[in-house]
Design an enzyme around this catalytic site. Structure first.
Site, mmCIF file in Angstrom:
data_model
loop_
_atom_site.group_PDB
_atom_site.id
_atom_site.type_symbol
_atom_site.label_atom_id
_atom_site.label_comp_id
_atom_site.label_asym_id
_atom_site.label_seq_id
_atom_site.Cartn_x
_atom_site.Cartn_y
_atom_site.Cartn_z
ATOM 1 N N ASP A 116 -54.195 25.387 18.303
ATOM 2 C CA ASP A 116 -54.247 26.480 19.269
ATOM 3 C C ASP A 116 -53.646 27.747 18.664
ATOM 4 O OD1 ASP A 116 -51.671 25.542 19.175
ATOM 5 O OD2 ASP A 116 -51.420 25.324 21.330
ATOM 6 N N HIS A 176 -51.233 32.768 17.812
ATOM 7 C CA HIS A 176 -50.677 33.646 16.776
ATOM 8 C C HIS A 176 -51.696 34.602 16.172
ATOM 9 C CE1 HIS A 176 -47.745 30.054 16.047
ATOM 10 N NE2 HIS A 176 -47.419 30.727 17.118
ATOM 11 N N TYR A 181 -41.725 23.459 26.070
ATOM 12 C CA TYR A 181 -41.017 24.310 25.126
ATOM 13 C C TYR A 181 -40.070 25.239 25.856
ATOM 14 C CZ TYR A 181 -44.450 23.082 21.483
ATOM 15 O OH TYR A 181 -45.234 22.437 20.570
ATOM 16 N N LYS A 196 -44.664 16.471 24.674
ATOM 17 C CA LYS A 196 -44.469 17.006 23.340
ATOM 18 C C LYS A 196 -43.319 17.996 23.363
ATOM 19 C CE LYS A 196 -46.566 19.954 19.977
ATOM 20 N NZ LYS A 196 -47.071 21.325 20.107
ATOM 21 N N LYS A 222 -40.109 20.011 20.713
ATOM 22 C CA LYS A 222 -39.757 20.344 19.331
ATOM 23 C C LYS A 222 -38.610 19.452 18.873
ATOM 24 C CE LYS A 222 -41.643 24.905 19.332
ATOM 25 N NZ LYS A 222 -41.455 26.348 19.140
ATOM 26 N N SER A 266 -43.311 18.105 17.635
ATOM 27 C CA SER A 266 -44.095 19.044 16.845
ATOM 28 C C SER A 266 -43.362 19.318 15.542
ATOM 29 C CB SER A 266 -44.284 20.332 17.618
ATOM 30 O OG SER A 266 -43.029 20.880 17.913
ATOM 31 N N GLY A 267 -44.144 19.735 14.568
ATOM 32 C CA GLY A 267 -43.541 20.037 13.280
ATOM 33 C C GLY A 267 -43.008 21.447 13.220
ATOM 34 N N GLY A 268 -43.504 22.298 14.115
ATOM 35 C CA GLY A 268 -43.068 23.690 14.056
ATOM 36 C C GLY A 268 -43.693 24.412 12.895
#
Lengths: 306, 306, 306, 306, 306
Positions: free
Chosen positions: D46, D51, D172, D205, D207, D253-255
């Site tokens: 996404d 971004h 988040y 999900k 972080k 998440s991997g970030g």
């Protein structure tokens, strides 16, 4: 394409319709070889449903394939291609935008011998999602199931018009209230056309009327006012007049397969009588493709020069 | 008309869409001077709503009349004509079937100075009853009212797709979160195109991007990967790539009125960068009709030969 | 699993369908022993409803238990398991995700002797909440209640397609308009397959046709065009051709229980004629489990090597 | 495939859900390299929306193309691919049935600097027509627009569950009520997971939490009860416990993109702490395809052997 | 109260149902004298509607009063009280929460002699507003109006399940397709139970089957597999097996009023055959209250000790 004077005239006969419906009527009138002439030749292929696959497609086995008919309609320069749900679903994406489509919303098979009344097998929503320009619907005036059919089309035509679609009504007198020789009688055919117009059809399809006057009350009138019925052209003229004085588009089916001169002769009479065109199924897709293209081209030529 | 190889390729990029939507996309691509080329020049006339009548139409008073624009789009051979509800209602019946229509479903005026967010002024049902091929919708990425707009188009695009219509999103970055020079920055424009694609648009309209990189994080990336932004062609190429790797139709607006050589120069750059076409409002309808026809013809020629 | 070339080819025949429906079709084609071959063997268990419990399950009493059939379909490597609402509700959670499910949406019992017309006993919403990949629906062409059935499936298939489900139509000619020997006649069976295709089915199930031509008009055509009907393979070939020239998935039921060599022989003919598979109820669940697994395995092998 | 003991155990944690939702959960758990292990690695894309295109795809320009990500998820053996409407529409038909899909129903761009609140950009109906197994939705606990988001997901999760779909909530913490270092604090992350579970998510999900305790009241408790937070494994363990005592599937998440050893190290800690898997976007699609496949394979191996 | 092992086992047979429906099933199973045993004795009073007031209530005039039946069901320790809309409306508030209620949603009177088909006289919404635990619905397999009834319950059971209610189907073979001695034949009764289960019933109510095998095809099977039908216990056992192998709750009606020893004898056989309970109307409310309480107590004792 820009609409011709004639197309604009035809559209002016439907002033109650919204621009969406007029646009789709214009699409039918502005496509193919006869674009702009106000005449139409439509390819209908509902015989697989109505008569069964072998009877329909064995004479030209390529026609078992749904793609075949889209391509035939496109290559022949037909104004539109009409078929039931399954056939349109099979090709509408591949041939998107290449020929106006008419979704036949009711269909009958010949396995059950019922009082004539087709089953509703598609919806206006289907017509929209398949990109059709019009819905098609068959009524059988003379059937005891008349009200069922008239009431089904009442609802669907209302929805179609709100959605910007045009409507073609196949009006075929038939049923236990009508003897065989009444089905194509001139008085009955003209009556069937009138009913379709009164139900709100934009385009009406009837069979070429025969020189028979079936109803006694009609007979008196035909005689009293000396309405000519001798030639097919005479009779077509009466049907056209009976369709809001010629202000509805009336087209004629070819009926069962026959030889080429017979067909062309019939077409000439239809054109001479002021018919707006033909809808020609078995006589086109049951011939080898080359012959079908030739025949459809000849038919269009007749209408073009009428 | 039969779809060209190129048109069939473009349609293949939208495999989630029903045949109705593909048909209407094909109608846009198969109409007018650029029919079949995969390129589009669209006439949009929402300036009456957006800027007021005198600012829009005084330079060429014939343009006060809604009919004028239909006729201009038809005579110039545009792929489509886009306008708000009132303008389309005024002429859709008269010009039925002569040019594909796009109903602009939201519009803004310049009387109130609000955070940018157009009002929804039409519906999918309107688009159907007016015979439109597509709905149009403006989003302003960068506006604080972003969510309102994205959520409005979410509902309308779902309904449009179910009804067999195509969707054009005007994606114009604007709003209190964005400085003036950010609005047409290359990074922001490409981002705006990406957003429109992710929202499900079939055709995306953005402004010709300028050689500015507005966001700091973007600047790093443009530099690191040496994304060329010098020429307008370079920048158009990046926007096209940003639109699902060129698998969405991206067209560019001309923006404010300017002189003919400047316009043609810009068009050449757009074409060279792989842009799919132009949407040209003020630069066409504010000129005298003959000049407008000449200009639109020249623009189409550039795309045709690209 | 990744779709094979063949599965992708089959999916390409349904270009009007949304990705959801294609996904569920792919699930049917990509599951079990025949995954990826384009062939299907489906376990249907609606006999409890259609014939009563003792007639259905007494031969193998473990089959009274709804869990039995899920486990059989899974262990045998069937492509799917089809049953009425109650049976699916009983096991769909326990076996979630282990075998594609088909909810039979209409069913008939044999307590009332009516003109053939199943009752609608489930809905598309049920299919979604039970995690089904497809809905199943029985039509009886030849029944005087034809219109009722065709019109019920019309509404359900439209809803199923919008919800991303596939549709399997069981097309069994039957009714007061049809003599017993007409029910499995080759012309009637091919016609029944055509009707199901025109109604929009993705998968069509018919009975293995017999070497009888029932309708007089059909007889003339079969003779004139020398359509072979001697062997079952010949007849299957004609049914497949009659299903949009082989572009719809047509599978064949085994009919009443019979001995193993007779079944395998029939399957070989079906496979040789290009049939896409079998749906095998009584011949599997009425055998002891081991024998059923062996038989289903042998059947799948025949299709695999066809 | 047949569900393993572990998958059946996981499904048993959701006894309020209908078989449809369990089926789709099973599809997520039974697909790809980790099928049957109860672990998941999901590819989310996404970032184009969140971004912008260049920041997302310039590092590996093949990723501008929507097809790229479907193919990557399939070839890497991911359990699922998650993306916004546009990206899924572009490929869902072509890759039908080859990888479970998650439609991200809300998305945010970084052009407007708003109080965090994604726009709803898709619907449950879209998820059904695209063949998705789950909907995805982002909430920002800590945002002043919290209620808007919680109320949007309330409606969508109810509809999703009735339609047999699973739900993944991205939780988040972010917003004007939260300092930067609070966003990944262990107490806040565990709290965010709890909120997602309470909203009815099947999969949550978050972080990877940092060794920070942000809320004063939380700090007292963590100290009093000596909740370990030193290692990432410790913190993951606390988050998993906070997700209904480990009875909800929590993935991490991997970030932002980082180097391979750093990623693998983090994954080992997540696996050691009992995390159910990873969702890995930028770290996979921004690498060249070969490296991405290698990395995803290594990640899956860690979870497989955990 | 806490559910016993047996109640939990019974609830586990309905894994497709939401916790609301399971809660209401648990209410039926956990109330009254038989609470927790997995057995049920239900008081049904629809005879006022079905047979008229004097025939129903003159033997015990206190029973003209709707309150009487609530109180009887409560005092006797019945698991539930079932009645049509009017009777429940009259007492549901006064006795709120004291006994689980079942709203009979369709009812028939004996003034008109029609093909058996009850009228729908209540709705799921009524059941909710009256605080009912279940809806009740009568089907008459064997009636020519079969489809009407099956299709009515299809819609109501879907709504009931979505609303968290349980469903009890009264399945009484009857109609012009069935001779009188077929109505309670063992094959027909087992078939009727199977149909109710396939329609999605949680609880099925049939009449005690007689030692008659009515259908010829069934007779062959009963003989071939030597299914015992001599004693009522044998026959009840077959009906229970025919109800998803005993995984649906099947209860038996007492039928017309008879003397106490005959009743108790029948109950012993039902219990011995594994029946889940009885539903006892005329035999309880047409007796003086004390005798009714005594009889119901004796019946419950038999089930308790079974």
């Amino acid at each position: 394409m820009k609409s011709t004077e004639r197309v604009r005239q035809i559209l002016s006969w439907y002033p109650s319709d919204n621009p969406g419906t007029l646009t789709n009527l214009a699409r039918l009138l502005n496509h193919g070889t006869l674009a702009g002439t106000g005449k139409l030749v439509i390819l209908p292929v509902d015989q697989g449903f109505e008569h069964g696959p072998a009877r329909s497609f064995a004479p030209n086995p390529a026609a078992y394939d749904p793609d075949y008919h889209f391509q035939l309609a496109i290559d022949a320069g037909c104004n539109a291609y009409a078929a039931p749900l399954g056939f349109l679903e099979a090709g509408a994406a591949k041939f998107a935008g290449q020929v106006p489509l008419i979704l036949k919303l009711n269909n009958s098979d010949s396995l059950a011998k019922l009082e004539p009344c087709s089953a509703v097998t598609g919806s206006v929503k289907d017509a929209l999602r398949l990109g059709c320009s019009a819905i098609g619907f068959t009524i059988y005036p003379g059937s005891s199931a008349r009200n069922t059919m008239y009431e089904e089309i009442r609802e669907m035509i209302l929805e179609a018009k709100a959605s910007g679609l045009a409507t073609v009504i196949w009006s075929y007198p038939r049923g236990s209230n009508l003897a065989k020789d009444g089905e194509q009688a001139i008085d009955v055919t003209a009556y069937a056309a009138q009913i379709a117009c009164q139900l709100g059809a934009h385009v009406v399809k009837v069979k070429p009327p025969k020189d028979i006057i079936y109803q006694d009350e009609a007979k008196k009138v035909f005689e009293k006012y000396a309405i000519p019925t001798k030639t097919l052209a005479d009779r077509v003229r009466h049907v056209v007049q009976s369709s809001f004085n010629g202000k509805r588009v009336v087209i004629f089916s070819g009926g069962e397969a026959k030889d080429t001169p017979a067909i062309l002769d019939e077409i000439k009479q239809i054109a001479a009588g002021g018919g707006f065109g033909s809808i020609m199924g078995r006589n086109s897709f049951q011939r080898p493709r080359d012959e079908a293209l030739k025949l459809l081209g000849d038919v269009m030529n007749i209408f073009k020069n009428a």
